[in-house]
Design an enzyme around this catalytic site. Structure first.
Site, mmCIF file in Angstrom:
data_model
loop_
_atom_site.group_PDB
_atom_site.id
_atom_site.type_symbol
_atom_site.label_atom_id
_atom_site.label_comp_id
_atom_site.label_asym_id
_atom_site.label_seq_id
_atom_site.Cartn_x
_atom_site.Cartn_y
_atom_site.Cartn_z
ATOM 1 N N LYS A 121 0.872 -1.168 0.000
ATOM 2 C CA LYS A 121 0.000 0.000 0.000
ATOM 3 C C LYS A 121 0.913 1.223 0.000
ATOM 4 O O LYS A 121 1.446 1.611 1.037
ATOM 5 C CB LYS A 121 -0.883 -0.023 1.253
ATOM 6 N N GLU A 151 8.915 1.313 11.350
ATOM 7 C CA GLU A 151 10.076 2.194 11.063
ATOM 8 C C GLU A 151 9.511 3.606 11.044
ATOM 9 O O GLU A 151 8.817 3.979 10.100
ATOM 10 C CB GLU A 151 10.676 1.876 9.691
ATOM 11 N N CYS A 193 13.535 10.888 7.268
ATOM 12 C CA CYS A 193 13.339 10.482 8.663
ATOM 13 C C CYS A 193 14.602 10.700 9.473
ATOM 14 O O CYS A 193 14.544 10.994 10.659
ATOM 15 C CB CYS A 193 12.937 9.015 8.709
ATOM 16 N N GLU A 234 8.918 16.272 14.946
ATOM 17 C CA GLU A 234 9.497 16.081 13.615
ATOM 18 C C GLU A 234 8.794 17.028 12.652
ATOM 19 O O GLU A 234 7.571 16.973 12.500
ATOM 20 C CB GLU A 234 9.279 14.629 13.180
HETATM 21 P P1 NAD Z 1 2.169 8.512 7.557
HETATM 22 O O1 NAD Z 1 2.341 7.753 8.810
HETATM 23 O O2 NAD Z 1 1.177 9.591 7.489
HETATM 24 O O3 NAD Z 1 1.791 7.500 6.368
HETATM 25 C C1 NAD Z 1 2.583 6.368 6.063
HETATM 26 C C2 NAD Z 1 1.724 5.339 5.351
HETATM 27 O O4 NAD Z 1 0.702 4.919 6.254
HETATM 28 C C3 NAD Z 1 1.002 5.870 4.116
HETATM 29 O O5 NAD Z 1 0.945 4.863 3.139
HETATM 30 C C4 NAD Z 1 -0.384 6.184 4.643
HETATM 31 O O6 NAD Z 1 -1.389 6.126 3.664
HETATM 32 C C5 NAD Z 1 -0.561 5.069 5.650
HETATM 33 N N1 NAD Z 1 -1.546 5.376 6.702
HETATM 34 C C6 NAD Z 1 -1.878 6.591 7.193
HETATM 35 N N2 NAD Z 1 -2.846 6.463 8.129
HETATM 36 C C7 NAD Z 1 -3.126 5.145 8.225
HETATM 37 C C8 NAD Z 1 -4.018 4.392 9.018
HETATM 38 N N3 NAD Z 1 -4.853 4.954 9.872
HETATM 39 N N4 NAD Z 1 -4.025 3.043 8.854
HETATM 40 C C9 NAD Z 1 -3.184 2.449 7.990
HETATM 41 N N5 NAD Z 1 -2.332 3.111 7.200
HETATM 42 C C10 NAD Z 1 -2.284 4.448 7.327
HETATM 43 O O7 NAD Z 1 3.630 9.033 7.176
HETATM 44 P P2 NAD Z 1 4.058 9.885 5.905
HETATM 45 O O8 NAD Z 1 3.647 11.292 6.122
HETATM 46 O O9 NAD Z 1 3.656 9.198 4.661
HETATM 47 O O10 NAD Z 1 5.653 9.746 5.976
HETATM 48 C C11 NAD Z 1 6.445 10.525 6.792
HETATM 49 C C12 NAD Z 1 6.866 9.776 8.031
HETATM 50 O O11 NAD Z 1 7.562 8.584 7.677
HETATM 51 C C13 NAD Z 1 7.826 10.582 8.864
HETATM 52 O O12 NAD Z 1 7.465 10.482 10.218
HETATM 53 C C14 NAD Z 1 9.159 9.905 8.615
HETATM 54 O O13 NAD Z 1 10.097 10.081 9.629
HETATM 55 C C15 NAD Z 1 8.751 8.485 8.466
HETATM 56 N N6 NAD Z 1 9.777 7.701 7.774
HETATM 57 C C16 NAD Z 1 10.503 6.792 8.517
HETATM 58 C C17 NAD Z 1 11.510 6.054 7.892
HETATM 59 C C18 NAD Z 1 12.314 5.033 8.663
HETATM 60 O O14 NAD Z 1 12.934 4.189 8.039
HETATM 61 N N7 NAD Z 1 12.320 5.079 9.992
HETATM 62 C C19 NAD Z 1 11.779 6.247 6.530
HETATM 63 C C20 NAD Z 1 11.016 7.172 5.821
HETATM 64 C C21 NAD Z 1 10.013 7.901 6.452
#
Ligand code: NAD
Length: 506
Positions: free
Chosen positions: A198, A274, A309, A408
């Site tokens: 997804k 992650e 991140c 963040e």
């Molecule tokens: P997000 O948590 O908003 O979304 C991530 C994914 O989860 C998306 O596909 C989104 O559609 C899905 N999602 C959102 N709400 C959901 C729910 N209620 N149920 C199931 N799925 C859901 O994050 P984002 O804004 O897409 O990405 C940014 C974040 O990702 C930042 O916090 C960043 O630090 C983190 N990140 C972490 C790493 C790592 O390896 N630690 C790497 C890249 C990004």
């Protein structure tokens, strides 16, 4: 993840604007080997943050689509069309897949840039090759891993084997769409699982194209499905599904918490999170090259528009050298001015969407209103483009309890915090709910080791920040998550240990 220069002169001469006009992205889901509309027929509009243009309509996957994808993945897993293939056969297919990713590098790079706004030179030089290398690396590894025989008494034999888990759900963010997908796909597919991916609703296009390339490479139908859609619809349905064995999640800490809840409410599936970060970059007065430290922090902070991140968003600097280091960091900012992401030399592109732009501007406002000193940047840029750009921004006079030091931001905003001695530096660095990455800069080997040991983070860098390789684990502690992507350790997430006892007559 870090920036490098364009790879070849030919790529400099590509007319990316013309290519973008010619592109016709297909936004339908890919389930059971076929491109399909959502069962409901619903779509959502996919706009480019580069200039606001409509790229395509994308299938709005919901529970019914997720269910179809999981059933297809389960059927593929159980009949063994992939899971029971010899590891060497899976290796060859994954290597073909990696080769096709590289062959499509310009198309994939352009899709990535248009979809989430990063500069084309980095999509080409970083994202596409890193995704391909990841897939190839896990393919290469899988026929070299041996299982174990336990040192039991001679009356029995105990085999400890690694088995694929079954159906893996991968839910990924938009900041490195292809790389994040590849970090899940590589080990999960190599180990023999089926996957339902997804992608983020903000950047679904390259994931859909990757699934087509996987089919072309000979990865059988149903083994790798992609269902685009919103988090609260498709994402939630996948994480709650009773027939999904594990979730590999990369995203925010807020949604990571939900992942644990979904598992508890459904089948107790494994969840590997992650999550976010607020990484500390600690510079001591005894470091011999302060300009080098300033270049490194600016390069890592402003790369990918600050949407990383592991961005070193808290610069901790010792009082005696603080002014010199801050001047040097501010002196780096002209190198990262936002530009047209399709222009080959641009080093900072667009934020992913209007919502992210507003979030970043709100944090900048919070920094000012809580008393931090905005030294440079702090404003929206390139408004006439129709896209979402923010200047590289540096705040001095930040206290670690301010909002911009604790939360963040996920944009190009650096907070500088001053400290007096080593004990205070360690205390400040560790005073965060996150623990993804950290860095210590010191020319004294004892101090460098001592501080590196004391920092609570999944990865600590010493006197550099951008080393990165598929061979090392990547992940965090505390509220940055619990899983480890990359390296052979990623197989721990997508395999189960099985013990088989065999009685022996002696
Ligand atoms: P997000 O948590 O908003 O979304 C991530 C994914 O989860 C998306 O596909 C989104 O559609 C899905 N999602 C959102 N709400 C959901 C729910 N209620 N149920 C199931 N799925 C859901 O994050 P984002 O804004 O897409 O990405 C940014 C974040 O990702 C930042 O916090 C960043 O630090 C983190 N990140 C972490 C790493 C790592 O390896 N630690 C790497 C890249 C990004």
């Amino acid at each position: 993840m870090s920036g490098t220069d364009l790879k070849s002169p030919e790529q400099l001469s590509v007319n990316w604007h013309q290519r973008a006009l010619d592109l016709r992205p297909d936004g339908r889901a890919l389930i059971d080997g076929r491109r399909v509309d959502a069962v409901s027929g619903d779509t959502f509009a996919c706009h480019s943050p580069v200039d606001g243009r409509l790229l395509t309509q994308v299938a709005r996957g919901q529970a019914a689509d997720i269910d179809a994808a999981v059933r297809s993945a389960r059927a593929a897993f159980e009949d063994g069309r992939w899971s029971k293939q010899p590891p060497a056969a899976r290796k060859r297919a994954l290597q073909r897949f990696a080769g096709l990713i590289l062959a499509a590098q310009e198309e994939l790079a352009l899709l990535e840039t248009l979809d989430m706004g990063k500069p084309i030179q980095y999509s080409l030089a970083v994202d596409v090759p890193a995704a391909a290398r990841c897939i190839a690396w896990y393919g290469e590894a899988i026929d070299k891993l041996y299982d174990e025989v336990a040192p039991t008494p001679a009356t029995a034999l105990a085999l400890i084997t690694r088995e694929p888990m079954g159906v893996v759900g991968a839910i990924v963010p938009w900041n490195y769409p292809m790389i994040m997908a590849a970090w899940k796909l590589g080990p999960a597919l190599a180990a023999g699982n089926s996957v339902v991916l997804k992608p983020s609703e903000k950047s679904p296009l390259t994931a859909l194209r990757l699934a087509e390339l996987a089919l072309q490479a000979g990865i059988p139908e149903g083994v790798f499905n992609v269902v685009p859609g919103y988090g609260h619809e498709a994402g939630e349905a996948l994480a709650l599904h009773m027939d999904v064995d594990a979730i590999g999640f990369t995203g925010s800490t807020r949604v990571g918490r939900r992942m644990l809840g979904y598992a508890g409410e459904s089948n107790l599936k494994r969840v590997f999170n992650e999550l976010g970060g607020k990484s500390a970059f600690v510079v001591f007065e005894d470091h011999e090259d302060l300009d080098q430290a300033a270049r490194a922090v600016a390069g890592a902070m402003f790369f990918n528009q600050g949407e990383s991140c592991n961005a070193p968003s808290r610069l901790l600097v010792q009082d005696s050298i603080a002014d010199a280091v801050i001047d040097a960091v501010v002196g780096q900012t002209p190198r990262y001015q936002p530009g047209d992401p399709l222009a080959p030399q641009t080093t900072m592109g667009a934020l992913v969407d209007e919502g992210q732009l507003q979030t970043v501007l709100r944090y900048i406002e919070a920094g000012r209103s809580e008393g931090a000193n905005c030294l440079i940047g702090g404003a929206r840029a390139r408004v006439a483009s129709g896209g979402y750009y923010v200047e590289p921004t540096v705040f001095d006079g930040v206290r670690n309890d301010m909002t911009i030091a604790r939360e963040e931001i996920f944009g190009p905003v650096l907070s500088v915090i001053r400290f007096k001695d080593e004990a205070e530096a360690i205390a400040l660095a560790n005073d965060s709910s996150y623990g993804l990455q950290a860095s210590v800069w010191s020319s004294h080997i004892d101090r460098a080791h001592r501080v590196a040991r004391a920092l609570k983070a999944g990865t600590v860098h010493v006197n550099q920040y951008d080393e990165d390789d598929i061979t090392v684990p990547f992940g965090g502690v505390k509220q940055s998550g619990n899983g480890r992507d990359k390296s052979l350790h990623a197989f721990d997430k997508y395999t189960e240990l099985k013990t088989t006892w065999i009685r022996l007559s002696v």
